[in-house]
Write a protein that holds these residues in place. Structure first.
Motif, short mmCIF file in Angstrom:
data_model
loop_
_atom_site.label_atom_id
_atom_site.label_comp_id
_atom_site.label_asym_id
_atom_site.label_seq_id
_atom_site.Cartn_x
_atom_site.Cartn_y
_atom_site.Cartn_z
N PHE A 182 -7.47 13.98 -2.17
CA PHE A 182 -8.25 12.75 -2.18
C PHE A 182 -7.21 11.60 -2.27
O PHE A 182 -7.66 10.30 -1.62
CB PHE A 182 -9.15 12.97 -3.45
N THR A 183 -6.26 11.63 -3.24
CA THR A 183 -5.55 10.36 -3.37
C THR A 183 -4.69 10.01 -2.30
O THR A 183 -4.51 8.86 -2.08
CB THR A 183 -4.53 10.79 -4.67
N ARG A 238 -1.70 -2.54 7.16
CA ARG A 238 -0.84 -2.39 8.48
C ARG A 238 -1.48 -3.10 9.41
O ARG A 238 -1.12 -4.16 10.32
CB ARG A 238 -0.21 -1.18 8.70
N ARG A 239 -3.03 -2.76 9.39
CA ARG A 239 -3.86 -3.47 10.74
C ARG A 239 -4.52 -4.81 10.09
O ARG A 239 -5.06 -5.40 11.07
CB ARG A 239 -4.95 -2.42 10.94
N ALA A 281 -4.69 6.61 -0.34
CA ALA A 281 -3.42 5.86 -0.04
C ALA A 281 -3.24 5.71 1.54
O ALA A 281 -2.75 4.78 1.73
CB ALA A 281 -2.40 6.41 -0.72
N LEU A 282 -3.48 6.64 2.17
CA LEU A 282 -3.42 6.58 3.45
C LEU A 282 -4.35 5.43 4.21
O LEU A 282 -4.01 4.75 5.17
CB LEU A 282 -3.42 7.85 4.26
N PHE A 283 -5.49 5.27 3.77
CA PHE A 283 -6.45 4.49 4.31
C PHE A 283 -5.79 3.02 3.94
O PHE A 283 -5.97 1.99 4.77
CB PHE A 283 -7.79 4.64 3.65
N ALA A 284 -5.30 2.93 2.50
CA ALA A 284 -4.78 1.53 2.10
C ALA A 284 -3.76 1.22 3.17
O ALA A 284 -3.65 0.06 3.40
CB ALA A 284 -4.56 1.61 0.67
N VAL A 320 -16.77 3.68 0.76
CA VAL A 320 -16.17 2.65 0.45
C VAL A 320 -14.86 2.12 1.30
O VAL A 320 -15.04 1.19 1.97
CB VAL A 320 -15.51 2.56 -1.07
N CYS A 321 -14.41 3.14 1.81
CA CYS A 321 -13.41 2.95 2.91
C CYS A 321 -14.12 2.39 4.08
O CYS A 321 -13.65 1.56 4.90
CB CYS A 321 -12.65 4.22 3.08
N SER A 322 -15.23 3.16 4.47
CA SER A 322 -15.95 2.62 5.73
C SER A 322 -16.48 1.61 5.50
O SER A 322 -16.50 0.47 6.64
CB SER A 322 -17.03 3.63 5.91
#
Length: 163
Positions: free
Chosen positions: A26-27, A39-40, A31-34, A124-126
């Motif tokens: 999960f973490t 970066r984008r 972190a990967l999403f962030a 939330v990421c979406s």
């Protein structure tokens, strides 16, 4: 110190390593999403309107129930759980099976409260990446929740009229 004193739970079968792996997953996902978002050049919202919080919360509730309790999604849980019983509204009660990671995943997939953190994280990421599309998905899940409430109300009214 005795073996009994070093156990985390009374039965000594809590899959702590599996839980740790799930928490790490999960973490790492967050972190990967962030990192990808940064970066984008994805800008985080300054604030989330209360209406969107309510929409995300209701959608999280319904998606968690669908994943953990719905008969139709039992094929997702079956490798990690076994059906114990059925309850109202065609919901099922599953129990985790196995040990280690399999048991930890079974615990996660049989608990709507546990699953809701994962669903909320995904929503939330979406929402951050595609707010309009996420709102639309959340509206759909919220509509199902309202429909469920109306179904329960209708059933209660019909039962009261008969009895």
């Amino acid at each position: 110190m005795t073996v009994e004193a070093t156990r985390y739970d009374q039965n000594g079968d809590a899959p702590l390593a599996g839980y740790a792996l799930l928490a790490t997953t999960f973490t790492t996902g967050a972190a990967l999403f962030a990192a990808v978002a940064r970066r984008r050049g994805l800008r985080l919202p300054q604030q989330v309107p209360p209406w969107d919080v309510a929409l995300l919360g209701t959608a999280t509730f319904k998606a968690s129930r669908l994943l953990t309790k719905d008969k139709v999604t039992s094929f997702l849980r079956a490798p990690f759980t076994r059906r114990e019983s059925e309850s109202t509204a065609n919901e099922v009660m599953d129990q985790p099976r196995g040990s280690g990671l399999r048991r930890a995943v079974g615990d996660l997939l049989s608990c709507p409260f546990c699953t809701s953190a994962w669903v909320a994280g995904a929503l939330v990421c979406s929402y951050t990446a595609a707010p309009r599309a996420t709102r639309l998905v959340c509206v759909g899940l919220t509509a199902v929740t309202v429909s469920d409430l109306l179904q329960y109300g209708w059933s209660a009214t019909a039962e009261a009229a008969e009895g």
